[in-house]
Design an enzyme around this catalytic site. Structure first.
Site, short mmCIF file in Angstrom:
data_model
loop_
_atom_site.label_atom_id
_atom_site.label_comp_id
_atom_site.label_asym_id
_atom_site.label_seq_id
_atom_site.Cartn_x
_atom_site.Cartn_y
_atom_site.Cartn_z
N GLU A 82 -8.72 0.46 -2.77
CA GLU A 82 -9.67 0.49 -1.65
C GLU A 82 -10.53 1.72 -1.80
OE1 GLU A 82 -7.00 0.91 1.59
OE2 GLU A 82 -6.21 -1.11 1.42
N HIS B 196 -3.89 -4.40 7.76
CA HIS B 196 -4.04 -3.24 8.63
C HIS B 196 -3.20 -3.41 9.88
CE1 HIS B 196 -5.51 0.51 10.10
NE2 HIS B 196 -6.20 0.66 8.99
N GLY B 197 -2.21 -2.54 10.00
CA GLY B 197 -1.36 -2.52 11.19
C GLY B 197 -0.29 -3.60 11.22
N THR C 27 -7.04 6.82 9.72
CA THR C 27 -6.95 5.70 8.78
C THR C 27 -8.23 4.89 8.96
OG1 THR C 27 -5.63 3.78 8.10
CG2 THR C 27 -5.65 4.29 10.46
N THR C 28 -8.46 3.91 8.10
CA THR C 28 -9.67 3.10 8.19
C THR C 28 -9.79 2.54 9.61
OG1 THR C 28 -9.21 2.50 5.91
CG2 THR C 28 -10.95 1.27 7.03
N ARG D 176 3.04 18.96 0.37
CA ARG D 176 3.59 20.14 -0.29
C ARG D 176 2.83 20.47 -1.58
NH1 ARG D 176 8.94 22.01 0.45
NH2 ARG D 176 9.21 22.13 2.68
N ARG E 185 -9.56 7.92 -1.42
CA ARG E 185 -10.55 8.41 -0.45
C ARG E 185 -11.41 9.47 -1.08
NH1 ARG E 185 -8.91 6.82 5.03
NH2 ARG E 185 -10.82 7.84 5.63
N ARG F 268 -7.39 12.95 0.12
CA ARG F 268 -6.32 13.51 0.96
C ARG F 268 -4.94 13.01 0.56
NH1 ARG F 268 -7.39 10.38 6.63
NH2 ARG F 268 -9.47 11.23 6.41
N HIS G 97 0.99 6.36 1.68
CA HIS G 97 1.81 7.32 2.43
C HIS G 97 2.75 8.10 1.51
CE1 HIS G 97 0.15 6.16 6.10
NE2 HIS G 97 1.16 5.55 6.68
N HIS H 89 -5.64 3.58 -1.61
CA HIS H 89 -6.98 3.92 -1.13
C HIS H 89 -7.36 5.26 -1.74
CE1 HIS H 89 -9.79 4.32 2.65
NE2 HIS H 89 -10.40 4.61 1.53
N GLU I 282 -11.15 -9.13 2.99
CA GLU I 282 -9.89 -8.76 3.63
C GLU I 282 -10.21 -8.62 5.11
OE1 GLU I 282 -7.16 -5.96 1.87
OE2 GLU I 282 -6.69 -5.14 3.85
N GLY J 234 1.07 -1.33 4.33
CA GLY J 234 1.50 -0.01 3.88
C GLY J 234 2.42 0.69 4.85
N HIS J 235 1.85 1.11 5.98
CA HIS J 235 2.57 1.98 6.91
C HIS J 235 3.96 1.44 7.26
CE1 HIS J 235 2.91 5.06 10.02
NE2 HIS J 235 3.46 4.12 10.74
N ASN K 232 0.85 -1.19 0.00
CA ASN K 232 0.00 0.00 0.00
C ASN K 232 0.90 1.25 0.00
OD1 ASN K 232 -1.40 2.31 1.08
ND2 ASN K 232 -3.10 0.94 1.54
N1 PXP Z 1 -6.07 -2.80 4.19
C1 PXP Z 1 -6.97 -1.79 4.29
C2 PXP Z 1 -8.38 -2.06 3.92
C3 PXP Z 1 -6.57 -0.50 4.69
O1 PXP Z 1 -7.49 0.49 4.78
C4 PXP Z 1 -5.22 -0.27 4.98
C5 PXP Z 1 -4.77 1.11 5.37
O2 PXP Z 1 -4.91 1.97 4.27
C6 PXP Z 1 -4.32 -1.34 4.86
C7 PXP Z 1 -4.77 -2.59 4.48
C8 PXP Z 1 -2.85 -1.17 5.16
O3 PXP Z 1 -2.71 -0.88 6.51
P1 PXP Z 1 -1.29 -0.42 7.06
O4 PXP Z 1 -0.96 0.87 6.37
O5 PXP Z 1 -1.52 -0.28 8.51
O6 PXP Z 1 -0.32 -1.50 6.71
#
Ligand code: PXP
Length: 239
Positions: free
Chosen positions: A72, A192-193, A102-103, A20, A47, A51, A12, A45, A153, A214-215, A9
């Site tokens: 997403e 996620h996370g 975040t979601t 910027r 949105r 953003r 970021h 994603h 997911e 992602g993060h 993902n």
């Molecule tokens: N899956 C979904 C549905 C998400 O909304 C996100 C965050 O955008 C992720 C996966 C990835 O999460 P993370 O950035 O915490 O790895």
């Protein structure tokens, strides 16, 4: 056991660019770099408030990502219409709250059922695979199947935040939902996370075929890549 696919993902990267309102860093470049490093797919994603990821990003990613492009988005008519024009490989339907960082959780398919079913029908008719982002909960898994999703997911946020004894409990919840989903014919993804430290129990769940992360990856990239970025600038100054 089949290898788990990694969807990277890159939201970021777009967040940094939008800070910027500049051209760099371009998530399209990041997608190429991630692909060269072995990513099995790219996830963004889009949105409703735009953003980070912009429409232009998804359009260019569609033209350049030759692995798997997963978008997403909220199950609303405007976003679904955009996807029908762009045709990513997959759309993951997520709940969206304009004030969230975040979601925040999975879809409540009991409440959002009609919207999700309408979105799924339209997306699938356009040849797009449909995933529902849900909590590891039997009721939600069954509803995802009923509403026409190809995959789920599983939200791993609670697992990711778990410490001590809770880790086993949260792993079991994900495993149970994954088992049921596979039994119902759904492909099982999770995300996620997840990070370099907490990931291991998820790899042990045989039904999981894809992880979206992602993060943790972008956060690590800032540090492991910063060294080279500074060295490159210093080298320019020393010419
Ligand atoms: N899956 C979904 C549905 C998400 O909304 C996100 C965050 O955008 C992720 C996966 C990835 O999460 P993370 O950035 O915490 O790895």
């Amino acid at each position: 056991m089949e290898r788990i696919r990694l969807g990277v993902n890159i939201d970021h990267v777009a967040t940094l660019r939008q800070a910027r309102k500049a051209l760099q860093p371009d998530p399209v470049w990041a997608a190429a770099a991630a692909t060269l490093a072995g990513a099995d797919g790219i996830t963004v994603h889009l949105r409703s408030d735009r953003r980070h990821i912009q429409d232009r990003d998804v359009q260019l990613l569609r033209q350049t990502v030759n692995t798997h492009l997963n978008v997403e988005l909220a199950a609303d008519d405007e976003m679904v219409g955009l996807m029908i024009d762009i045709v990513p490989d997959a759309v993951c339907l997520v709940p969206e709250n304009p004030n969230e960082i975040t979601t925040e959780g999975g879809l409540d398919l009991q409440k959002a059922g009609d919207r999700v079913a309408r979105a799924a029908t339209q997306l699938k008719a356009a040849g797009i695979s449909v995933t529902c982002f849900i909590e590891p909960d039997d009721k939600q898994v069954k509803l995802a199947r009923k509403l026409g999703a190809d995959s789920i997911e599983i939200n791993t946020n609670a697992f990711s935040l778990a410490r001590g004894d809770r880790i086993k409990k949260e792993t079991a919840r994900v495993a149970q939902a994954a088992k049921l989903a596979q039994k119902l014919g759904l492909d099982v993804h999770a995300g996620h996370g997840l990070d370099y430290f907490n990931l291991l129990p998820m790899i042990g769940i045989p039904q999981i075929t894809e992880l979206n992360i992602g993060h943790a990856i972008i956060a690590r990239a800032v540090l492991v890549g910063l060294d080279k970025a500074v060295r490159d600038m210093k080298a320019l100054l020393e010419r």
